[in-house]
Motif scaffolding. Structure first.
Motif, short mmCIF file in Angstrom:
data_model
loop_
_atom_site.label_atom_id
_atom_site.label_comp_id
_atom_site.label_asym_id
_atom_site.label_seq_id
_atom_site.Cartn_x
_atom_site.Cartn_y
_atom_site.Cartn_z
N LEU A 157 0.81 -1.20 -0.13
CA LEU A 157 -0.02 0.00 0.00
C LEU A 157 0.91 1.24 -0.05
O LEU A 157 1.91 1.18 0.68
CB LEU A 157 -1.24 0.08 1.29
N SER A 158 0.52 2.14 -0.95
CA SER A 158 1.03 3.60 -0.84
C SER A 158 1.06 4.51 0.41
O SER A 158 -0.21 4.17 0.87
CB SER A 158 0.77 4.42 -2.16
N GLN A 160 -0.33 7.28 0.22
CA GLN A 160 -1.59 7.82 -0.09
C GLN A 160 -2.98 6.89 0.18
O GLN A 160 -3.97 7.29 0.89
CB GLN A 160 -1.85 8.50 -1.57
N GLU A 161 -2.69 5.52 -0.33
CA GLU A 161 -3.95 4.68 0.15
C GLU A 161 -3.97 4.45 1.76
O GLU A 161 -5.06 4.34 2.26
CB GLU A 161 -3.36 3.28 -0.36
N THR A 164 -5.98 7.52 2.62
CA THR A 164 -7.20 7.22 2.24
C THR A 164 -8.16 6.39 3.37
O THR A 164 -9.19 6.51 3.87
CB THR A 164 -7.43 6.56 1.02
#
Length: 232
Positions: A157-158, A160-161, A164
């Motif tokens: 997972l990044s 940003q993910e 989120t």
């Protein structure tokens, strides 16, 4: 009593207890331990077998041991400490990621972001059993969070993910692996047999490897049915 079949051992303890007219204090304590710790823990693991429940199962087991006298509690806690693999921060974070409480999931995700900043990408991941806090009221407080490590399940997972997920408070189905299997019990039995048969770590390793190689070469022995159906 079997060394590896803990359920069988617990059943035999209870059977001995109910069939004894005047059970000793030691037998009474063993029976209470089975009723208050072993049996409930077994059912909880069967009900929630995923690895993401491992840290919670461990914490509940610790809390169930509160009734034990201090001298026996220290013995049990020593064993739990030596085998507290699910108390590693990676496993605790996995449990937190699938916690029903949104603020706990958010806390886990923030700790993951912190771990990414602290840990070098090319560093070797070391799995060390942490020192447990046996007085913790919540499973995520049984360890110190000075140097958190990110679970392998979230490495893809990044950032940003992750952010989120924090913003939306969505649950992350991180991993579907079981926290306990019959294969684990079979290996416990094999290690126990090796410990009884030989001494020293090297000898036990050789015993286990030889036994596994033998089972691969001859997975099953001939039965009477196979003998009578033989064309020999």
């Amino acid at each position: 009593m079997a060394h590896s079949r803990w359920l069988t051992t617990a059943n035999r303890i209870l059977r001995l207890y109910v069939s004894t007219n005047n059970p000793s204090e030691g037998l009474k304590l063993l029976a209470r331990f089975v009723i208050k710790v072993c049996a409930p823990s077994w059912f909880e693991i069967k009900q929630n077998p995923k690895a993401t429940y491992g840290a919670r199962h461990l914490h509940q087991m610790i809390k169930k041991c509160a009734f034990l006298p201090p001298e026996y509690k220290s013995l049990v806690f020593d064993v739990i400490q030596r085998n507290a693999y699910f108390a590693h921060c990676e496993n605790v974070l996995l449990s937190m990621l699938e916690d029903q409480r949104a603020h706990i999931r958010e806390l886990a995700l923030r700790k993951i972001l912190k771990a990414r900043k602290l840990q070098s990408s090319d560093a070797i991941r070391q799995f060390n059993i942490p020192t447990l806090n046996f007085q913790a009221e919540e499973y995520y407080n049984i360890i110190s969070w000075e140097m958190p490590l990110e679970p392998a399940a979230t490495l893809k997972l990044s950032d940003q993910e992750i952010k989120t997920l924090i913003a939306t408070n969505k649950e992350l189905d991180a991993v579907r692996l079981p926290c306990h299997t019959q294969a684990v019990e079979r290996h416990i039995k094999l290690v126990t047999e090796a410990s009884v048969a030989v001494c020293s770590e090297e000898a036990r390793d050789g015993f286990i490897r030889a036994r596994q190689k033998s089972r691969q070469a001859i997975p099953t022995f001939e039965t009477k049915k196979e003998f009578f159906n033989s064309n020999i």
